[in-house]
Design an enzyme around this catalytic site. Structure first.
Site, PDB file in Angstrom:
ATOM      1  N   ASP A  59       0.813  -1.212   0.000  1.00 33.37           N
ATOM      2  CA  ASP A  59       0.000   0.000   0.000  1.00 33.37           C
ATOM      3  C   ASP A  59       0.849   1.266   0.000  1.00 33.37           C
ATOM      4  OD1 ASP A  59       0.977  -0.456   2.557  1.00 33.37           O
ATOM      5  OD2 ASP A  59      -0.976  -0.720   3.488  1.00 33.37           O
ATOM      6  N   ASP A  66      -7.796  -2.929  14.023  1.00 36.64           N
ATOM      7  CA  ASP A  66      -9.178  -3.252  13.653  1.00 36.64           C
ATOM      8  C   ASP A  66      -9.237  -4.456  12.710  1.00 36.64           C
ATOM      9  OD1 ASP A  66      -8.084  -2.110  11.410  1.00 36.64           O
ATOM     10  OD2 ASP A  66      -9.525  -0.459  11.255  1.00 36.64           O
ATOM     11  N   HIS A  77      -7.274  -4.817  10.017  1.00 38.60           N
ATOM     12  CA  HIS A  77      -6.951  -4.525   8.609  1.00 38.60           C
ATOM     13  C   HIS A  77      -5.636  -5.167   8.174  1.00 38.60           C
ATOM     14  CE1 HIS A  77      -4.934  -0.598  10.015  1.00 38.60           C
ATOM     15  NE2 HIS A  77      -3.992  -1.157   9.282  1.00 38.60           N
ATOM     16  N   GLU A 135      -9.634  -2.073   5.191  1.00 41.21           N
ATOM     17  CA  GLU A 135     -10.315  -1.810   6.453  1.00 41.21           C
ATOM     18  C   GLU A 135     -11.577  -2.666   6.576  1.00 41.21           C
ATOM     19  OE1 GLU A 135      -8.960  -0.059   8.697  1.00 41.21           O
ATOM     20  OE2 GLU A 135      -8.235   1.890   8.017  1.00 41.21           O
TER      21      GLU A 135
HETATM   22  C1  GLP Z   1      -0.603   0.256   8.754  1.00 39.02           C
HETATM   23  C2  GLP Z   1      -0.176  -0.477   7.472  1.00 39.02           C
HETATM   24  C3  GLP Z   1      -0.336  -1.952   7.586  1.00 39.02           C
HETATM   25  C4  GLP Z   1       0.253  -2.428   8.894  1.00 39.02           C
HETATM   26  C5  GLP Z   1      -0.546  -1.867  10.043  1.00 39.02           C
HETATM   27  C6  GLP Z   1      -0.028  -2.301  11.409  1.00 39.02           C
HETATM   28  O1  GLP Z   1      -1.870   0.776   8.711  1.00 39.02           O
HETATM   29  N1  GLP Z   1      -0.847  -0.015   6.297  1.00 39.02           N
HETATM   30  O2  GLP Z   1       0.286  -2.586   6.471  1.00 39.02           O
HETATM   31  O3  GLP Z   1       0.242  -3.830   8.955  1.00 39.02           O
HETATM   32  O4  GLP Z   1      -0.527  -0.457   9.963  1.00 39.02           O
HETATM   33  O5  GLP Z   1       1.073  -1.520  11.762  1.00 39.02           O
HETATM   34  P1  GLP Z   1       2.092  -1.839  12.906  1.00 39.02           P
HETATM   35  O6  GLP Z   1       2.923  -2.960  12.409  1.00 39.02           O
HETATM   36  O7  GLP Z   1       2.893  -0.580  13.054  1.00 39.02           O
HETATM   37  O8  GLP Z   1       1.295  -2.172  14.100  1.00 39.02           O
END
Ligand code: GLP
Length: 242
Positions: A67, A136, A138, A143
């Site tokens: 992304d 959440d 995702h 989402e």
């Molecule tokens: C972001 C990214 C995701 C990631 C998620 C969790 O929103 N777009 O790809 O997996 O957050 O992030 P973290 O690993 O910092 O908890």
């Protein structure tokens, strides 16, 4: 689904890097699906160490990222392009022309998503997709929704995601409200999926996602149906799982 339980973030990162290294060793021109966020940083550090020790060669490796924020330029320190460059691409011998992320600066969402799907299609399949887990549920920026999105699309980020990601920005107002993300269909088409989950704050969503019903309201839950899904999670993240 296979679960690798680790003591902590450090061990999770080592185990995940070993798995990814094995993918590269078996297929030097593999396609890696890569992720951002805090979860994979340690994994990338371990991959860099293996490269520096002469154990890994990225010269034929290709990559597609999950992304990118809509509206952030590559030079913006919060863009996922910058993150990937900073944490991995600039530290190993991957060829920049073999790395791909959605074009966050393309204002026409339809065009940006179509072009990215064409890039992914031209790769003939992702060998390993790395994922983190949002609070959440995702994955990428898919989402919670009424249905699973199949291909790359533009999403409006939820309040929870904006809140969680504000730690990387000067203020919450600087967090982009939209992003381009690979679809759940594309993620599910990867030959292998590795998800990294660490910390007590992820324990509830981990339990819901992998020990609850499969539903687009918890996008990660669909991975229960993936034939080669490896969850690498630490004790804290697995603390609510019996
Ligand atoms: C972001 C990214 C995701 C990631 C998620 C969790 O929103 N777009 O790809 O997996 O957050 O992030 P973290 O690993 O910092 O908890």
């Amino acid at each position: 689904m296979r679960i690798i339980k680790t003591k902590n973030y450090e061990e999770m990162s080592k185990r995940a890097a070993d798995l990814i290294a094995s993918v590269i060793l078996l297929k030097p021109n593999c396609v890696l699906g890569l992720a951002t966020g805090s979860s994979p940083i340690g994994t990338y550090q371990n991959l860099v160490k293996k490269y520096q020790a002469g154990e890994l060669d990225f010269s034929e490796v290709r990559s597609v990222n999950l992304d990118e924020y809509k509206g952030l330029a590559k030079e913006n320190e919060q863009s996922y392009y910058y993150f990937m460059h900073d944490n991995l691409f600039s530290k190993v011998n991957i060829k920049m022309e073999n790395t791909h992320l959605p074009d966050g600066m393309e204002p026409d969402s339809e065009k940006a998503c179509k072009e990215y799907d064409e890039v992914i299609a031209s790769m003939n399949g992702v060998d390993m997709q790395l994922l983190g887990l949002g609070h959440d549920g995702h994955i990428g920026f898919n989402e919670p929704n009424k249905e699973f999105d199949k291909t790359t699309h533009c999403v409006n980020l939820t309040e929870m995601t904006i809140e969680a990601n504000k730690r990387f920005f000067k203020s919450i107002n600087d967090v982009p409200k939209q992003a381009y993300t690979m679809g759940v269909g594309t993620i599910m088409a990867a030959k292998m999926v590795i998800m990294l989950v660490s910390g007590k704050d992820k324990a509830k969503i981990l339990k819901d996602a992998f020990f609850g019903p499969v539903t687009p309201e918890v996008p990660a839950s669909i991975l229960q149906f993936h034939p080669n899904f490896i969850l690498v999670a630490d004790e804290d993240a697995l603390s609510l799982v019996k």
